[in-house]
Design a protein around this motif. Sequence first.
Motif, PDB file in Angstrom:
ATOM      1  N   LYS A 256     -20.699  19.904 -22.002  1.00  0.00           N
ATOM      2  CA  LYS A 256     -19.994  20.345 -23.206  1.00  0.00           C
ATOM      3  C   LYS A 256     -18.509  20.595 -22.947  1.00  0.00           C
ATOM      4  N   TYR A 257     -18.140  20.675 -21.684  1.00  0.00           N
ATOM      5  CA  TYR A 257     -16.752  20.986 -21.340  1.00  0.00           C
ATOM      6  C   TYR A 257     -16.226  19.980 -20.316  1.00  0.00           C
ATOM      7  N   PRO A 258     -16.020  18.731 -20.761  1.00  0.00           N
ATOM      8  CA  PRO A 258     -15.598  17.675 -19.831  1.00  0.00           C
ATOM      9  C   PRO A 258     -14.226  17.939 -19.194  1.00  0.00           C
ATOM     10  N   GLU A 259     -13.420  18.841 -19.787  1.00  0.00           N
ATOM     11  CA  GLU A 259     -12.124  19.176 -19.190  1.00  0.00           C
ATOM     12  C   GLU A 259     -12.278  19.658 -17.746  1.00  0.00           C
ATOM     13  N   PHE A 260     -13.394  20.326 -17.469  1.00  0.00           N
ATOM     14  CA  PHE A 260     -13.559  20.949 -16.159  1.00  0.00           C
ATOM     15  C   PHE A 260     -14.015  19.974 -15.078  1.00  0.00           C
ATOM     16  N   LEU A 304     -11.693  16.195 -30.948  1.00  0.00           N
ATOM     17  CA  LEU A 304     -11.942  17.624 -30.758  1.00  0.00           C
ATOM     18  C   LEU A 304     -11.364  18.107 -29.431  1.00  0.00           C
ATOM     19  N   LEU A 305     -11.480  17.291 -28.401  1.00  0.00           N
ATOM     20  CA  LEU A 305     -10.895  17.650 -27.107  1.00  0.00           C
ATOM     21  C   LEU A 305      -9.388  17.834 -27.216  1.00  0.00           C
ATOM     22  N   LYS A 306      -8.773  17.017 -28.066  1.00  0.00           N
ATOM     23  CA  LYS A 306      -7.323  17.101 -28.232  1.00  0.00           C
ATOM     24  C   LYS A 306      -6.924  18.284 -29.110  1.00  0.00           C
ATOM     25  N   SER A 307      -7.663  18.518 -30.196  1.00  0.00           N
ATOM     26  CA  SER A 307      -7.280  19.569 -31.137  1.00  0.00           C
ATOM     27  C   SER A 307      -7.691  20.951 -30.669  1.00  0.00           C
ATOM     28  N   ASN A 308      -8.772  21.036 -29.902  1.00  0.00           N
ATOM     29  CA  ASN A 308      -9.274  22.349 -29.492  1.00  0.00           C
ATOM     30  C   ASN A 308      -9.776  22.311 -28.053  1.00  0.00           C
ATOM     31  N   PRO A 309      -8.867  22.145 -27.097  1.00  0.00           N
ATOM     32  CA  PRO A 309      -9.271  22.128 -25.690  1.00  0.00           C
ATOM     33  C   PRO A 309      -9.697  23.520 -25.225  1.00  0.00           C
ATOM     34  N   VAL A 310     -10.306  23.583 -24.055  1.00  0.00           N
ATOM     35  CA  VAL A 310     -10.703  24.867 -23.477  1.00  0.00           C
ATOM     36  C   VAL A 310     -10.123  25.002 -22.075  1.00  0.00           C
ATOM     37  N   ILE A 311     -10.041  26.241 -21.628  1.00  0.00           N
ATOM     38  CA  ILE A 311      -9.615  26.528 -20.257  1.00  0.00           C
ATOM     39  C   ILE A 311     -10.628  27.460 -19.614  1.00  0.00           C
ATOM     40  N   LEU A 312     -10.521  27.573 -18.305  1.00  0.00           N
ATOM     41  CA  LEU A 312     -11.314  28.527 -17.544  1.00  0.00           C
ATOM     42  C   LEU A 312     -10.380  29.655 -17.113  1.00  0.00           C
ATOM     43  N   LYS A 313     -10.726  30.882 -17.480  1.00  0.00           N
ATOM     44  CA  LYS A 313      -9.962  32.056 -17.074  1.00  0.00           C
ATOM     45  C   LYS A 313     -10.791  32.763 -16.005  1.00  0.00           C
ATOM     46  N   ALA A 314     -10.355  32.672 -14.752  1.00  0.00           N
ATOM     47  CA  ALA A 314     -11.185  33.084 -13.620  1.00  0.00           C
ATOM     48  C   ALA A 314     -11.064  34.568 -13.333  1.00  0.00           C
ATOM     49  N   LEU A 340      -6.827  30.575  -3.903  1.00  0.00           N
ATOM     50  CA  LEU A 340      -7.333  29.323  -4.459  1.00  0.00           C
ATOM     51  C   LEU A 340      -6.449  28.879  -5.619  1.00  0.00           C
ATOM     52  N   PHE A 341      -6.136  29.807  -6.523  1.00  0.00           N
ATOM     53  CA  PHE A 341      -5.311  29.471  -7.674  1.00  0.00           C
ATOM     54  C   PHE A 341      -3.930  28.979  -7.238  1.00  0.00           C
ATOM     55  N   GLU A 342      -3.325  29.634  -6.287  1.00  0.00           N
ATOM     56  CA  GLU A 342      -2.010  29.223  -5.806  1.00  0.00           C
ATOM     57  C   GLU A 342      -2.037  27.815  -5.236  1.00  0.00           C
ATOM     58  N   SER A 343      -3.165  27.464  -4.596  1.00  0.00           N
ATOM     59  CA  SER A 343      -3.254  26.147  -3.951  1.00  0.00           C
ATOM     60  C   SER A 343      -3.442  25.003  -4.938  1.00  0.00           C
ATOM     61  N   ILE A 344      -3.859  25.309  -6.176  1.00  0.00           N
ATOM     62  CA  ILE A 344      -4.149  24.232  -7.138  1.00  0.00           C
ATOM     63  C   ILE A 344      -3.333  24.336  -8.419  1.00  0.00           C
ATOM     64  N   LYS A 345      -2.470  25.348  -8.547  1.00  0.00           N
ATOM     65  CA  LYS A 345      -1.803  25.597  -9.825  1.00  0.00           C
ATOM     66  C   LYS A 345      -0.853  24.482 -10.233  1.00  0.00           C
ATOM     67  N   ASP A 346      -0.451  23.636  -9.286  1.00  0.00           N
ATOM     68  CA  ASP A 346       0.434  22.518  -9.618  1.00  0.00           C
ATOM     69  C   ASP A 346      -0.332  21.244  -9.948  1.00  0.00           C
ATOM     70  N   LYS A 347      -1.658  21.328 -10.012  1.00  0.00           N
ATOM     71  CA  LYS A 347      -2.498  20.142 -10.231  1.00  0.00           C
ATOM     72  C   LYS A 347      -2.768  19.881 -11.711  1.00  0.00           C
ATOM     73  N   ASN A 348      -2.189  20.700 -12.594  1.00  0.00           N
ATOM     74  CA  ASN A 348      -2.349  20.516 -14.039  1.00  0.00           C
ATOM     75  C   ASN A 348      -3.815  20.578 -14.469  1.00  0.00           C
ATOM     76  N   LEU A 349      -4.526  21.547 -13.916  1.00  0.00           N
ATOM     77  CA  LEU A 349      -5.934  21.743 -14.274  1.00  0.00           C
ATOM     78  C   LEU A 349      -6.053  22.822 -15.361  1.00  0.00           C
ATOM     79  N   PRO A 350      -7.114  22.766 -16.180  1.00  0.00           N
ATOM     80  CA  PRO A 350      -7.358  23.817 -17.172  1.00  0.00           C
ATOM     81  C   PRO A 350      -7.955  25.058 -16.513  1.00  0.00           C
TER      82      PRO A 350
END
Length: 533
Positions: A256-260, A304-314, A340-350
């Motif tokens: 349901k969340y292909p962004e991830f 729907l992915l474009k109009s209402n994307p989701v993110i993960l708030k860890a 972990l976040f610092e190591s990947i924050k430049d990867k443009n991930l949700p």
Amino acid sequence: MKNFANLIKALDSSNKTTVKVDALTEYFKNVSPEDKVWTIAILSHRRPPRPVNTTLLRLWANELANIPMWLFEESYHIVGDLAETIALIIPTTKEHSDKSLTQYLQEIIALKKKTDDEKRAYLHENWLALNYYERFVFTKLITGSFRIGVSQKLMTRALSKAENVDEDALAYKLMGNWDPNKITFQELILDEKSSDYLSKPYPFYLAYPIEGEVSNLGNPEDWSVEHKWDGIRSQTIIRENEIFIWSRGEELVTDKYPEFHSFVGIIPNGTVIDAEILAFPNDEIGTFNDLQTRIGRKTTSAALLKSNPVILKAYDLLEWESNDIRNLPFEERHNLLEKLFESIKDKNLPFYLSERKILNSWVDVATERMRAREMKSEGLMIKHKNSTYQVGRKKGDWWKWKLEPLVIDAVLTYAMRGSGRRSNLFTDYTFALWQNNEKGERELVTFAKAYSGLTDVEFRKVDDFIKKNTIDKFGPVRSVTPELVFEIGFEGIALSKRHKSGVATRFPRILRWRLDKKIEDANCIDDLKAMII
């Protein structure tokens, strides 16, 4: 079935935890391994799909009872529960059944593919072969709406006592996507299999609401503070180059969340993240109403992915480098999460971090809490820096301090009977606010439903008013003379095209009966919309 029905009767007849645990423990010690598996499944909400719709159930039960349909429907509205109504109206015979719970459930699963005539014959035969309480439980299983006052934690405690297996280990074994029709008790509870590990989440740790003054927690420097985000609590698991996303309700929602899926290959294998899934339209945190456009969808369109994307708030890190780190202090786990976040924050991930706030006093904590709606959160999470990640709801180390609810004064306009012990009272209410129509005249427009918040005495008084002031009936719904005003509280609000009022409220409930107000004093829809940030 007889043993299971007696268990449910025992569980339903007491509110005492010790009585429920003892009944479950004794049951697990004495039934077959197959019935144990199905009992665990039913009490952890893994019920078979409903094989017969409720319209046919009512028709066929009514045939067997040989009473007019109007009498069945009136009885149903009074009783408030379909299975209980059917169990009451069908006459008990001298027939009896020795079939096990497992046999019944396998028959119910097979029933789904049968013809209507075969389903009718099966139900008639078995309704007549069971006593009242067995018939009630059997029908509950047929409807797929089996609910009993036992949490999975309580059931796990009893199973632990019966089988002499560690309770936390059992909670872990019962997580995940197992099928009671395909797994044995040995495989589910007693065996240790490495293959089960790949997609398996950990039991969630849950917080208690703050009790009394927040300053009672002691030194604020011992606590970590972050916002309580209003989304879907989840665990994201990355192992062996695969990703698995679980909701807190133990539903696997990966597709349901292909962004991830972009996390694979960037976030290291052997990582499990405790996080919140949030709607993120226009690159900002959305409302839960936004998130609902993604919940329950079988497929997610590109639009729907474009109009209402989701993110993960860890929030937390539970597994790192394939090691279970739940016993590390929260501060250490969060430090690893930050790295972990610092190591990947430049990867443009949700992928976003739920940041901890450095606050030196409880006054500062209270001030931060007041920013919650501005931050699109529900309030604050307050976690002891030395806390381990535990199982279930444990008091002491994790607390939630939610905002006071938004409030509005509304008019009661419709009512339905409640369920369970309130099935003979009108306790489910629909409320309305004022709005000017096209002619410029004020009219009441419904905006929310609520069924909790009054005392038993107040419910009886409102019920008496409803019965004396019914304008019209629509099946089980009664239209009521608009006269009573109530203060309604809710957690959030958003614009909505699905509602006539144009707004949707989150978790509405009754705060108090405003005996001091007339309906002219109730709020209007514009007052409600003004609360939207």
